[in-house]
Write an enzyme that holds these catalytic residues in place. Structure first.
Site, mmCIF file in Angstrom:
data_model
loop_
_atom_site.group_PDB
_atom_site.id
_atom_site.type_symbol
_atom_site.label_atom_id
_atom_site.label_comp_id
_atom_site.label_asym_id
_atom_site.label_seq_id
_atom_site.Cartn_x
_atom_site.Cartn_y
_atom_site.Cartn_z
ATOM 1 N N LYS A 34 -7.948 -13.096 -8.897
ATOM 2 C CA LYS A 34 -9.088 -13.080 -7.981
ATOM 3 C C LYS A 34 -10.092 -12.008 -8.382
ATOM 4 C CE LYS A 34 -8.635 -12.016 -3.614
ATOM 5 N NZ LYS A 34 -8.358 -11.910 -2.171
ATOM 6 N N LYS A 59 -12.417 -5.693 -6.140
ATOM 7 C CA LYS A 59 -13.024 -4.396 -6.419
ATOM 8 C C LYS A 59 -12.105 -3.544 -7.289
ATOM 9 C CE LYS A 59 -11.784 -3.260 -1.727
ATOM 10 N NZ LYS A 59 -12.373 -3.499 -0.422
ATOM 11 N N LYS A 70 0.823 -1.205 0.000
ATOM 12 C CA LYS A 70 0.000 0.000 0.000
ATOM 13 C C LYS A 70 0.860 1.260 0.000
ATOM 14 C CE LYS A 70 -4.381 -1.636 1.875
ATOM 15 N NZ LYS A 70 -5.443 -1.447 2.865
HETATM 16 P P1 AMP Z 1 -11.562 -7.338 0.476
HETATM 17 O O1 AMP Z 1 -12.713 -6.758 -0.266
HETATM 18 O O2 AMP Z 1 -10.460 -7.782 -0.417
HETATM 19 O O3 AMP Z 1 -11.102 -6.510 1.646
HETATM 20 O O4 AMP Z 1 -12.082 -8.695 1.123
HETATM 21 C C1 AMP Z 1 -13.107 -8.801 2.104
HETATM 22 C C2 AMP Z 1 -13.333 -10.287 2.349
HETATM 23 O O5 AMP Z 1 -13.779 -10.939 1.162
HETATM 24 C C3 AMP Z 1 -12.060 -11.045 2.780
HETATM 25 O O6 AMP Z 1 -12.408 -12.019 3.745
HETATM 26 C C4 AMP Z 1 -11.589 -11.721 1.506
HETATM 27 O O7 AMP Z 1 -10.869 -12.887 1.725
HETATM 28 C C5 AMP Z 1 -12.904 -12.016 0.792
HETATM 29 N N1 AMP Z 1 -12.698 -11.995 -0.679
HETATM 30 C C6 AMP Z 1 -12.343 -10.917 -1.416
HETATM 31 N N2 AMP Z 1 -12.249 -11.250 -2.730
HETATM 32 C C7 AMP Z 1 -12.535 -12.580 -2.813
HETATM 33 C C8 AMP Z 1 -12.613 -13.511 -3.894
HETATM 34 N N3 AMP Z 1 -12.406 -13.146 -5.163
HETATM 35 N N4 AMP Z 1 -12.934 -14.795 -3.615
HETATM 36 C C9 AMP Z 1 -13.185 -15.182 -2.351
HETATM 37 N N5 AMP Z 1 -13.137 -14.359 -1.279
HETATM 38 C C10 AMP Z 1 -12.820 -13.064 -1.500
#
Ligand code: AMP
Ligand code: TRP
Length: 326
Positions: A192, A195, A111
């Protein structure tokens, strides 16, 4: 009962990856553990935001979490900044973790390379996260793989504090879902779903219209073969659709794959299953969106419950350090 704690930042829209990889498990954990879920608005401030933005995003995320099925009768759902003990405890964490330990955090390295203003808060972020977790005598922290290091440092902080001042904090463990729980980008199935994806067509929002969901899944990248098989290495695009359909219908991906011999019907059924799974979520969200005071009320109830636990832990910490009583 096992105490579970997790946090989520009010930044960006929730997508299918968040839903299948994290939130759906949170909903299930309400019945199997004592679950505490926190919208970590103070963590969002580590990257500067215009006035008002974080508050609006916090309310919206609260509405979304209620819509996916978090139930204030069965879990504690609250906003981090509503419970002042988080920032107070974070100072104790900062005085327990070393500069060198924080400097090794890969999330900080990533970051800070991208940020043009590197706040001190971005650097001490894991200390606030440790406070979040330790205030609630947490046994288990369900998180994605990317958070493993932050849970490790939380354990180190808890152990060091306990050995300095006597038994104060429960040492938590991370619970990280198997790789199968990862949802991949529909346009770029080796990355993956996230967002920050380059192509909005590759990401399905929890609030996307059914017609939009159908179009995105129909246009998902597959491969030049025609055979349907669950083989994430050789066939990432097709396997992603199979595992989305399997997750949405609670089945095994190999079994699901065996039902199809062409991509068209697989895509049609995957779209239908995702739309069906999200329909009640979207309906509940619309109702909550029409009545923001109700969500604020539910979050305030959650904050009251959280504060009671957090205040007790802080008292214990102050007493064990031996600060002069006020
Ligand atoms: P984030 O939006 O990356 O902060 O993720 C929030 C939660 O969603 C965390 O527990 C991540 O592990 C899960 N997460 C985010 N992207 C994915 C994805 N593509 N597949 C599975 N879990 C996800
Ligand atoms: N750092 C986590 C993330 O980016 C969010 C978070 C903050 C968290 N405090 C937490 C997660 C406590 C679990 C427990 O996803």
């Amino acid at each position: 009962m096992t105490r579970v704690f997790s946090g989520i930042q009010p930044t960006g829209e929730l997508h299918l990856g968040n839903h299948l990889g994290a939130l759906r498990n949170w909903v299930r954990m309400q019945d199997t553990s004592e679950a505490v879920f926190c919208i970590v608005d103070l963590h969002a401030l580590t990257i500067p935001k215009p006035p008002g933005e974080v508050g609006a995003a916090t309310l919206r995320l609260g509405q979304l979490l209620l819509a996916v099925g978090l139930d204030p009768e069965r879990c504690i759902l609250f906003v981090q900044s509503h419970v002042r003990e988080h920032t107070e405890c974070a100072w104790l964490m900062e005085c327990t973790v070393s500069f060198g330990e924080l400097r090794r955090m890969t999330q900080f390295k990533d970051k800070s390379e991208r940020a043009d203003f590197i706040s001190a808060g971005l650097f001490t972020y894991p200390a606030l996260q440790a406070a979040d977790i330790l205030l609630y005598d947490t046994d288990e922290v369900p998180v994605g793989e990317d958070q493993r290091q932050h849970i490790e440092i939380t354990r180190d902080i808890a152990e060091r504090f306990n050995s300095r001042y006597g038994d104060t904090f429960v040492v938590p463990r991370a619970v990280i879902p198997a790789a199968g729980a990862r949802v991949m980008d529909l346009q770029n199935p080796t990355a993956k779903m996230s967002k920050s994806s380059e192509s909005p067509q590759g990401t399905i929002g929890v609030l996307d219209d059914p017609a939009v969901i159908e179009k995105k899944i129909k246009r998902a990248v597959t491969d030049t073969e025609t055979e349907v098989r669950y083989d994430p290495e050789a066939k990432p695009g097709v396997s992603n659709l199979v595992s989305i359909l399997a997750a949405a219908t609670d089945r095994d991906p190999h079994e699901v794959a065996a039902d199809y011999d062409r991509y068209g019907p697989l895509k049609a059924d995957t779209a239908a299953a995702v739309i069906e799974m999200l329909r009640p979520v979207q309906e509940r969200f619309r109702r909550l969106e029409a009545d923001p005071a109700e969500t604020s009320r539910l979050l305030a109830v959650g904050a009251d419950k959280a504060r009671e636990i957090a205040a007790r832990t802080m008292d214990r910490a102050r007493r064990n350090i031996g600060l002069l009583a006020d």
